[in-house]
Write a protein that holds these residues in place. Sequence first.
Motif, PDB file in Angstrom:
ATOM      1  N   THR A  59      50.656  50.005  48.262  1.00 31.80           N
ATOM      2  CA  THR A  59      51.671  48.861  47.919  1.00 31.80           C
ATOM      3  C   THR A  59      50.984  47.435  47.847  1.00 31.80           C
ATOM      4  O   THR A  59      49.859  47.191  48.037  1.00 31.80           O
ATOM      5  N   VAL A  60      51.791  46.567  47.342  1.00 34.29           N
ATOM      6  CA  VAL A  60      51.393  45.371  47.209  1.00 34.29           C
ATOM      7  C   VAL A  60      50.701  44.765  48.504  1.00 34.29           C
ATOM      8  O   VAL A  60      49.813  43.918  48.398  1.00 34.29           O
ATOM      9  N   GLU A  61      51.230  45.286  49.502  1.00 35.13           N
ATOM     10  CA  GLU A  61      50.668  44.572  50.801  1.00 35.13           C
ATOM     11  C   GLU A  61      49.528  44.944  51.007  1.00 35.13           C
ATOM     12  O   GLU A  61      48.648  44.471  51.997  1.00 35.13           O
ATOM     13  N   GLY A  62      49.026  45.979  50.411  1.00 34.70           N
ATOM     14  CA  GLY A  62      47.615  46.502  50.555  1.00 34.70           C
ATOM     15  C   GLY A  62      46.648  46.043  49.554  1.00 34.70           C
ATOM     16  O   GLY A  62      45.353  46.599  49.882  1.00 34.70           O
ATOM     17  N   LEU A  63      47.067  45.283  48.884  1.00 35.29           N
ATOM     18  CA  LEU A  63      46.037  44.704  47.708  1.00 35.29           C
ATOM     19  C   LEU A  63      45.009  43.641  48.409  1.00 35.29           C
ATOM     20  O   LEU A  63      43.920  43.657  47.819  1.00 35.29           O
ATOM     21  N   ALA A  64      45.437  42.661  49.220  1.00 38.69           N
ATOM     22  CA  ALA A  64      44.489  41.624  49.741  1.00 38.69           C
ATOM     23  C   ALA A  64      43.601  42.252  50.592  1.00 38.69           C
ATOM     24  O   ALA A  64      43.673  43.184  51.317  1.00 38.69           O
ATOM     25  N   PRO A  65      42.254  41.842  50.551  1.00 37.12           N
ATOM     26  CA  PRO A  65      41.106  42.434  51.445  1.00 37.12           C
ATOM     27  C   PRO A  65      41.188  42.055  52.834  1.00 37.12           C
ATOM     28  O   PRO A  65      40.760  42.715  53.663  1.00 37.12           O
ATOM     29  N   GLY A  66      42.272  41.023  53.157  1.00 40.85           N
ATOM     30  CA  GLY A  66      42.260  40.736  54.696  1.00 40.85           C
ATOM     31  C   GLY A  66      43.333  39.712  54.948  1.00 40.85           C
ATOM     32  O   GLY A  66      43.891  39.043  53.822  1.00 40.85           O
ATOM     33  N   PRO A  67      43.868  39.422  56.097  1.00 47.04           N
ATOM     34  CA  PRO A  67      44.919  38.629  56.406  1.00 47.04           C
ATOM     35  C   PRO A  67      44.489  36.947  55.772  1.00 47.04           C
ATOM     36  O   PRO A  67      43.358  36.523  55.955  1.00 47.04           O
ATOM     37  N   GLY A  68      45.422  36.569  54.934  1.00 47.07           N
ATOM     38  CA  GLY A  68      45.280  35.164  54.562  1.00 47.07           C
ATOM     39  C   GLY A  68      44.416  35.165  53.316  1.00 47.07           C
ATOM     40  O   GLY A  68      43.999  34.077  52.877  1.00 47.07           O
ATOM     41  N   GLN A  69      44.205  36.206  52.902  1.00 46.99           N
ATOM     42  CA  GLN A  69      43.134  36.270  51.457  1.00 46.99           C
ATOM     43  C   GLN A  69      44.029  37.064  50.505  1.00 46.99           C
ATOM     44  O   GLN A  69      45.101  37.586  50.757  1.00 46.99           O
ATOM     45  N   LEU A  70      43.388  36.898  49.270  1.00 46.11           N
ATOM     46  CA  LEU A  70      44.235  37.388  47.974  1.00 46.11           C
ATOM     47  C   LEU A  70      43.292  38.109  47.377  1.00 46.11           C
ATOM     48  O   LEU A  70      41.932  38.149  47.497  1.00 46.11           O
ATOM     49  N   SER A  71      43.713  39.151  46.741  1.00 46.17           N
ATOM     50  CA  SER A  71      42.866  39.927  45.701  1.00 46.17           C
ATOM     51  C   SER A  71      42.421  39.076  44.685  1.00 46.17           C
ATOM     52  O   SER A  71      43.252  38.150  44.340  1.00 46.17           O
ATOM     53  N   PRO A  72      41.495  39.139  43.761  1.00 47.26           N
ATOM     54  CA  PRO A  72      41.109  38.356  42.573  1.00 47.26           C
ATOM     55  C   PRO A  72      42.316  38.403  41.597  1.00 47.26           C
ATOM     56  O   PRO A  72      42.533  37.267  41.087  1.00 47.26           O
ATOM     57  N   LEU A  73      43.007  39.520  41.480  1.00 45.75           N
ATOM     58  CA  LEU A  73      44.146  39.504  40.814  1.00 45.75           C
ATOM     59  C   LEU A  73      45.298  38.372  41.173  1.00 45.75           C
ATOM     60  O   LEU A  73      45.962  37.632  40.478  1.00 45.75           O
ATOM     61  N   GLN A  74      45.545  38.689  42.585  1.00 44.30           N
ATOM     62  CA  GLN A  74      46.562  37.846  43.146  1.00 44.30           C
ATOM     63  C   GLN A  74      46.169  36.402  42.928  1.00 44.30           C
ATOM     64  O   GLN A  74      47.117  35.712  42.797  1.00 44.30           O
ATOM     65  N   GLN A  75      44.997  35.914  43.181  1.00 48.62           N
ATOM     66  CA  GLN A  75      44.514  34.697  43.112  1.00 48.62           C
ATOM     67  C   GLN A  75      44.699  34.077  41.613  1.00 48.62           C
ATOM     68  O   GLN A  75      45.039  33.176  41.442  1.00 48.62           O
ATOM     69  N   ALA A  76      44.383  34.801  40.611  1.00 49.54           N
ATOM     70  CA  ALA A  76      44.468  34.527  39.346  1.00 49.54           C
ATOM     71  C   ALA A  76      46.233  34.391  39.092  1.00 49.54           C
ATOM     72  O   ALA A  76      46.468  33.203  38.105  1.00 49.54           O
ATOM     73  N   PHE A  77      46.743  35.141  39.508  1.00 47.65           N
ATOM     74  CA  PHE A  77      48.245  34.797  39.326  1.00 47.65           C
ATOM     75  C   PHE A  77      48.915  33.579  39.784  1.00 47.65           C
ATOM     76  O   PHE A  77      49.562  32.564  39.489  1.00 47.65           O
ATOM     77  N   GLN A  78      48.134  33.036  41.030  1.00 43.43           N
ATOM     78  CA  GLN A  78      48.448  31.901  41.472  1.00 43.43           C
ATOM     79  C   GLN A  78      48.025  30.608  40.808  1.00 43.43           C
ATOM     80  O   GLN A  78      48.446  29.818  40.487  1.00 43.43           O
ATOM     81  N   ASP A  79      46.764  30.955  40.235  1.00 45.71           N
ATOM     82  CA  ASP A  79      46.098  29.844  39.614  1.00 45.71           C
ATOM     83  C   ASP A  79      46.534  29.669  38.315  1.00 45.71           C
ATOM     84  O   ASP A  79      46.646  28.609  37.710  1.00 45.71           O
ATOM     85  N   ALA A  80      46.890  30.735  37.512  1.00 42.44           N
ATOM     86  CA  ALA A  80      47.569  30.631  36.356  1.00 42.44           C
ATOM     87  C   ALA A  80      49.109  30.421  36.191  1.00 42.44           C
ATOM     88  O   ALA A  80      49.685  30.686  34.955  1.00 42.44           O
ATOM     89  N   HIS A  81      49.669  30.507  37.242  1.00 41.46           N
ATOM     90  CA  HIS A  81      51.084  30.256  37.500  1.00 41.46           C
ATOM     91  C   HIS A  81      51.727  31.731  36.783  1.00 41.46           C
ATOM     92  O   HIS A  81      52.609  31.407  35.830  1.00 41.46           O
TER      93      HIS A  81
END
Length: 152
Positions: A73-95
């Motif tokens: 699930t989406v909870e399993g995407l991040a590599p660790g607590p307080g981190q984002l996957s590259p795709l999640q980070q891109a969603f944050q950066d590109a709104h």
Amino acid sequence: MKITVRVNGVDHLREVEPRLLLSDFLRHECGLTGTHVGCEHGVCGACTILWDDEPARACLVFAVQAQGHEIRTVEGLAPGPGQLSPLQQAFQDAHGLQCGYCTPGILMTMTAFLKDNPKPDEPQVREALSGNLCRCTGYQHIVDAVLRAAAT
Ligand code: FES
Ligand code: FES
């Protein structure tokens, strides 16, 4: 029925009604409310999870069917607590989101898509997105985020 479902690498042993949907199992039995429920009949894509690394609609399968499969699930995407996957980070950066209701499903769909197509062009991204509905964004920033993730 007693079932054990493996979600994000953790086994969840529960006794459930055979009719319980996987989407409801994840949200109500596992507490993984990142999997959203919109239409509940396979149209909107909000409930998309990874089923043995392939995108699947969690509202179209029963929890009992998930035994023996790897669910992510989406909870399993991040590599660790307080981190984002590259795709999640891109969603944050590109709104790439507004209300965020569609976002978990889109992240799961696009995670699998980028694994198979690491360097997509824009039409390929738009086609891959066509099974996930978003009411807010007009899709442009979502497309931008996926292309950004592919580039990084
Ligand atoms: Fe499953 Fe809409 S809630 S596809
Ligand atoms: Fe609101 Fe997509 S960001 S539905």
